[in-house]
Design an enzyme around this catalytic site. Sequence first.
Site, PDB file in Angstrom:
ATOM      1  N   GLU A 296      44.245  48.176  46.986  1.00  0.00           N
ATOM      2  CA  GLU A 296      44.583  48.971  48.186  1.00  0.00           C
ATOM      3  C   GLU A 296      46.053  49.359  48.221  1.00  0.00           C
ATOM      4  OE1 GLU A 296      41.404  47.919  51.696  1.00  0.00           O
ATOM      5  OE2 GLU A 296      43.503  47.549  52.100  1.00  0.00           O
ATOM      6  N   HIS A 325      30.915  34.177  28.879  1.00  0.00           N
ATOM      7  CA  HIS A 325      29.537  34.408  28.454  1.00  0.00           C
ATOM      8  C   HIS A 325      28.951  35.653  29.096  1.00  0.00           C
ATOM      9  CE1 HIS A 325      29.268  30.540  26.306  1.00  0.00           C
ATOM     10  NE2 HIS A 325      30.224  30.215  27.175  1.00  0.00           N
ATOM     11  N   LYS A 439      36.661  54.472  57.643  1.00  0.00           N
ATOM     12  CA  LYS A 439      36.551  53.890  58.996  1.00  0.00           C
ATOM     13  C   LYS A 439      36.263  55.005  60.007  1.00  0.00           C
ATOM     14  CE  LYS A 439      39.609  49.786  58.883  1.00  0.00           C
ATOM     15  NZ  LYS A 439      40.685  49.056  59.549  1.00  0.00           N
TER      16      LYS A 439
END
Length: 473
Positions: A296, A325, A439
Amino acid sequence: MTNQPESIRFDYNNMMSVYVGAKEGFTDKDLDAVKPLAAEAFNFVKKNRGTGMMGWTELPYNQKDVVKDIIFTAKKIRRSFDAFVVLGIGGSALGPMAVFQALCHMRHNELPKSKRKAPKFYVEDNVDPERMSSLLDILDLDKTMFNVITKSGSTSETMSQYLIIMDLLKRRYGDKASEHIIATTDAVSGSLIKIAKKENIKTFYIPAGVGGRFSELCPVGLLPAAVLGIDIKELLKGAAFMDRACRKADIRSNMALASAVTQYIAMQRGKNISVMMPYADSLRLISDWYAQLWAESLGKAENIKGEKVYVGQTPVKALGVTDQHSQVQLYTEGPFDKVVTFIGVDRYRAEVKISEGCEDFPSVNFLCGHTLNELIASEMAATEYALTKNNRLNRRITLPEVNAHTIGQLMMFFMLETAYAGAMLGIDAYNQPGVEEGKNATYALLGRAGYEAKAAELNARPEKNPKYIIEAQ
Ligand code: PA5
């Protein structure tokens, strides 16, 4: 013997051409070439610390009274409640989760109360209805304290959770509902502070110059940590220790600046991915916290002059040895587009011996007599070796031990690294226009007053074409 605290260490040998080869690696000349820019970034941070959105630099020094209040409040909560639930998202959730994971017993919530000595801990950083409903299934409201955390005081996710919980509390406790909830928010702006005053909710303040992802060392993180019994003074001391250690302009002694410089050069050379790979489960969520901080802060379309730059480095979370893995094949042989940062620990807080057995099977028996401590350390060294041999840029941060002081150091290190890197990239590391867009679109979709124009913009978007949607027939 001195009382000098143990310092974390930053090792960038494997970013250098001597180790990873001339094509990928850096030379001292490369480092020298960015010295003027690094000096500018250093001076920018030095000049602006404590001002504007850089209030976070002063948190280790200016919270004496609030720390007292937090410790007092936390003691009361520990006495009366058996669960502590954070309602928050992004910077209002990731820090508390990371510090909990690092400094509490790894099976904290499963321990019997007598051993736990602190409430169970939950951080609700999503609005998945199944998750909320399952939380309500297990909580005993009488024994639960909620902490609603939002800097802006209006984030839809957090405020929806607040509405649901406050409704429950009011139905159960009427006028006494506020005894089960604490708010952490901005002292002036946003709706939560006004609601908290109206409802008589105890409130801690997020200082004005402290944004979400830089807020772990203010009440956002300190209250949950203190409730969990973590030594928050030590956490702040660790942060202060790192902050002071990074007041030197020289990249050879300022580890956060050196770290930013190595990432900056890497980014200039197309290394668009930053893999954070701690070899300790306790540090697993530090990677999540780092991912938000790095993504951000640095992922920006424009620089401070308003020119389009489209910069940033995609953070990827990995865990050693688990992801050896699953992901390490890609890191070793895939595209040359990454910097891998290992985080190691000198002394784990437990030692586990590998038991004797399987005498007839040398391929298993060689493990006997060693410890898991040796195994995890060897696997980190081996992965580091494999990456280096394959000319892959990698760095190592080492914590002498995971404790409140070293976690304070580590968090301050990453915040300073981000501040320096942002300054070197010439962007504003403290805004998040991309998050704001999402938002605002959510507000519009849910019909919030004042967002009619955004709703019209959204409604005008092209319909999805069924041609590109497939269902199994
Ligand atoms: O770093 C940030 O500012 C954001 O990621 C916020 O932390 C996040 O959007 C939540 O915002 P708030 O704390 O205002 O609810």
